[in-house]
Design a protein around this motif. Structure first.
Motif, PDB file in Angstrom:
ATOM      1  N   MET A   1       0.835  -1.164   0.000  1.00  0.00           N
ATOM      2  CA  MET A   1       0.000   0.000   0.000  1.00  0.00           C
ATOM      3  C   MET A   1       0.884   1.232   0.000  1.00  0.00           C
ATOM      4  O   MET A   1       1.887   1.278   0.686  1.00  0.00           O
ATOM      5  CB  MET A   1      -0.845  -0.001   1.275  1.00  0.00           C
ATOM      6  CG  MET A   1      -2.310   0.064   1.013  1.00  0.00           C
ATOM      7  SD  MET A   1      -3.224   0.273   2.544  1.00  0.00           S
ATOM      8  CE  MET A   1      -3.879  -1.346   2.696  1.00  0.00           C
ATOM      9  N   ARG A   2       0.490   2.244  -0.723  1.00  0.00           N
ATOM     10  CA  ARG A   2       1.245   3.477  -0.705  1.00  0.00           C
ATOM     11  C   ARG A   2       1.041   4.198   0.613  1.00  0.00           C
ATOM     12  O   ARG A   2       0.032   4.021   1.284  1.00  0.00           O
ATOM     13  CB  ARG A   2       0.796   4.365  -1.856  1.00  0.00           C
ATOM     14  CG  ARG A   2       1.135   3.774  -3.205  1.00  0.00           C
ATOM     15  CD  ARG A   2       0.676   4.684  -4.274  1.00  0.00           C
ATOM     16  NE  ARG A   2      -0.708   5.073  -3.974  1.00  0.00           N
ATOM     17  CZ  ARG A   2      -1.567   5.509  -4.852  1.00  0.00           C
ATOM     18  NH1 ARG A   2      -1.221   5.671  -6.077  1.00  0.00           N
ATOM     19  NH2 ARG A   2      -2.798   5.830  -4.505  1.00  0.00           N
ATOM     20  N   GLU A  70     -11.487  -2.525  14.345  1.00  0.00           N
ATOM     21  CA  GLU A  70     -11.089  -1.740  13.171  1.00  0.00           C
ATOM     22  C   GLU A  70      -9.915  -2.381  12.444  1.00  0.00           C
ATOM     23  O   GLU A  70      -9.863  -2.368  11.215  1.00  0.00           O
ATOM     24  CB  GLU A  70     -10.758  -0.309  13.584  1.00  0.00           C
ATOM     25  CG  GLU A  70     -11.993   0.442  14.018  1.00  0.00           C
ATOM     26  CD  GLU A  70     -11.699   1.811  14.588  1.00  0.00           C
ATOM     27  OE1 GLU A  70     -10.510   2.153  14.783  1.00  0.00           O
ATOM     28  OE2 GLU A  70     -12.664   2.541  14.851  1.00  0.00           O
ATOM     29  N   LEU A  71      -8.972  -2.934  13.186  1.00  0.00           N
ATOM     30  CA  LEU A  71      -7.838  -3.608  12.571  1.00  0.00           C
ATOM     31  C   LEU A  71      -8.311  -4.796  11.739  1.00  0.00           C
ATOM     32  O   LEU A  71      -7.923  -4.948  10.573  1.00  0.00           O
ATOM     33  CB  LEU A  71      -6.850  -4.073  13.646  1.00  0.00           C
ATOM     34  CG  LEU A  71      -5.668  -4.916  13.166  1.00  0.00           C
ATOM     35  CD1 LEU A  71      -4.794  -4.129  12.194  1.00  0.00           C
ATOM     36  CD2 LEU A  71      -4.847  -5.384  14.364  1.00  0.00           C
ATOM     37  N   TYR A  72      -9.166  -5.631  12.309  1.00  0.00           N
ATOM     38  CA  TYR A  72      -9.644  -6.802  11.580  1.00  0.00           C
ATOM     39  C   TYR A  72     -10.551  -6.418  10.417  1.00  0.00           C
ATOM     40  O   TYR A  72     -10.529  -7.065   9.366  1.00  0.00           O
ATOM     41  CB  TYR A  72     -10.317  -7.799  12.523  1.00  0.00           C
ATOM     42  CG  TYR A  72      -9.304  -8.738  13.143  1.00  0.00           C
ATOM     43  CD1 TYR A  72      -8.995  -9.945  12.537  1.00  0.00           C
ATOM     44  CD2 TYR A  72      -8.619  -8.394  14.295  1.00  0.00           C
ATOM     45  CE1 TYR A  72      -8.040 -10.794  13.070  1.00  0.00           C
ATOM     46  CE2 TYR A  72      -7.663  -9.230  14.845  1.00  0.00           C
ATOM     47  CZ  TYR A  72      -7.373 -10.433  14.221  1.00  0.00           C
ATOM     48  OH  TYR A  72      -6.417 -11.274  14.741  1.00  0.00           O
ATOM     49  N   ASP A  78     -10.490  -4.424   3.608  1.00  0.00           N
ATOM     50  CA  ASP A  78      -9.725  -3.450   2.834  1.00  0.00           C
ATOM     51  C   ASP A  78      -8.364  -3.963   2.382  1.00  0.00           C
ATOM     52  O   ASP A  78      -7.553  -3.198   1.878  1.00  0.00           O
ATOM     53  CB  ASP A  78      -9.526  -2.167   3.652  1.00  0.00           C
ATOM     54  CG  ASP A  78     -10.841  -1.499   4.004  1.00  0.00           C
ATOM     55  OD1 ASP A  78     -11.810  -1.648   3.248  1.00  0.00           O
ATOM     56  OD2 ASP A  78     -10.895  -0.832   5.049  1.00  0.00           O
ATOM     57  N   GLU A  79      -8.094  -5.253   2.613  1.00  0.00           N
ATOM     58  CA  GLU A  79      -6.837  -5.874   2.228  1.00  0.00           C
ATOM     59  C   GLU A  79      -5.627  -5.171   2.845  1.00  0.00           C
ATOM     60  O   GLU A  79      -4.559  -5.095   2.253  1.00  0.00           O
ATOM     61  CB  GLU A  79      -6.717  -5.941   0.713  1.00  0.00           C
ATOM     62  CG  GLU A  79      -7.814  -6.776   0.070  1.00  0.00           C
ATOM     63  CD  GLU A  79      -7.723  -6.828  -1.438  1.00  0.00           C
ATOM     64  OE1 GLU A  79      -6.660  -6.517  -2.004  1.00  0.00           O
ATOM     65  OE2 GLU A  79      -8.745  -7.171  -2.052  1.00  0.00           O
ATOM     66  N   PHE A  80      -5.796  -4.644   4.046  1.00  0.00           N
ATOM     67  CA  PHE A  80      -4.722  -3.997   4.783  1.00  0.00           C
ATOM     68  C   PHE A  80      -3.767  -5.063   5.305  1.00  0.00           C
ATOM     69  O   PHE A  80      -4.189  -6.083   5.824  1.00  0.00           O
ATOM     70  CB  PHE A  80      -5.322  -3.206   5.949  1.00  0.00           C
ATOM     71  CG  PHE A  80      -4.314  -2.628   6.889  1.00  0.00           C
ATOM     72  CD1 PHE A  80      -3.529  -1.553   6.509  1.00  0.00           C
ATOM     73  CD2 PHE A  80      -4.159  -3.151   8.164  1.00  0.00           C
ATOM     74  CE1 PHE A  80      -2.606  -1.008   7.386  1.00  0.00           C
ATOM     75  CE2 PHE A  80      -3.238  -2.608   9.044  1.00  0.00           C
ATOM     76  CZ  PHE A  80      -2.463  -1.535   8.649  1.00  0.00           C
ATOM     77  N   ILE A 122      -9.069 -13.878   2.416  1.00  0.00           N
ATOM     78  CA  ILE A 122     -10.298 -13.739   1.641  1.00  0.00           C
ATOM     79  C   ILE A 122     -11.381 -14.641   2.229  1.00  0.00           C
ATOM     80  O   ILE A 122     -11.159 -15.808   2.512  1.00  0.00           O
ATOM     81  CB  ILE A 122     -10.056 -14.073   0.153  1.00  0.00           C
ATOM     82  CG1 ILE A 122      -9.149 -13.004  -0.452  1.00  0.00           C
ATOM     83  CG2 ILE A 122     -11.369 -14.153  -0.615  1.00  0.00           C
ATOM     84  CD1 ILE A 122      -8.748 -13.255  -1.881  1.00  0.00           C
ATOM     85  N   GLY A 123     -12.563 -14.065   2.417  1.00  0.00           N
ATOM     86  CA  GLY A 123     -13.699 -14.814   2.943  1.00  0.00           C
ATOM     87  C   GLY A 123     -13.690 -14.961   4.454  1.00  0.00           C
ATOM     88  O   GLY A 123     -14.543 -15.628   5.024  1.00  0.00           O
TER      89      GLY A 123
END
Length: 187
Positions: A1-2, A70-72, A78-80, A122-123
């Protein structure tokens, strides 16, 4: 991520947390942020199991439960990546040093994401989240990570550093410490 995307994500998380705190406060005029769940911490005396009453000045704007949720949400929706090379602020300095030491020994040293015990989230989703304050600057958060027919508790050991909750260690559903695995070259 930028870096800009990371900063925007962090700002969005702060805004969401602030809105949640304001909404909770509006519903309960005595509310003062996150209330630690009443659970027993395995190694703590019973008197501390519910967390101490903290003075308002010592309470963070975002409590450990909100931080974990929020982290999860960021990880699963958001693919963070909390293990990205620009995420030092998410970790205690000691934990980040352990991560960097593992990367220095072997750039591929971390084979799975400790937050989901997977390689690809994912999922997956975060179910129940229970936070317990050990003291004003230390919390344990148990997150029920779900994916398909699998449900596993992942425990986050958090510390309040520089006015924010950060991750000090991640304990797997089998009880293994992420930091100990890093030190042993088994992450």
């Amino acid at each position: 991520m930028r870096q800009l995307e990371v900063e925007e994500l962090n700002m969005r998380l702060v805004l969401l947390a602030t809105a949640a705190v304001l909404a909770l406060t509006a519903c309960d005029p005595t509310a003062q942020g996150d209330t630690p769940a009443v659970t027993e911490a395995p190694a703590e005396p019973a008197a501390q199991a519910t967390g101490p009453d903290l003075e308002p000045a010592a309470r963070p704007e975002v409590g450990p439960e909100t931080f974990a949720r929020e982290l999860y949400t960021a990880i699963f929706e958001d693919e963070f990546s909390p293990l990205a090379e620009d995420q030092a602020r998410l970790w205690t300095p000691e934990a980040w040093a352990d991560i960097q030491a593992a990367w220095a020994r072997d750039p591929g040293a971390i084979s799975a994401d400790p937050f989901c015990e997977c390689q690809d989230p994912i999922g997956m989703s975060a179910g129940e989240i229970v936070a317990t304050l050990s003291d004003p600057n230390t919390a344990t958060v148990v997150v029920q990570v779900q994916g398909g027919d699998r449900r596993a508790p992942v425990t986050l050991n958090l510390k309040f550093v520089n006015d924010a909750w950060v991750v000090d260690d991640v304990i797997s559903s089998s009880g293994g410490s992420f930091r100990e695995a890093l030190a042993a070259g088994e992450a």
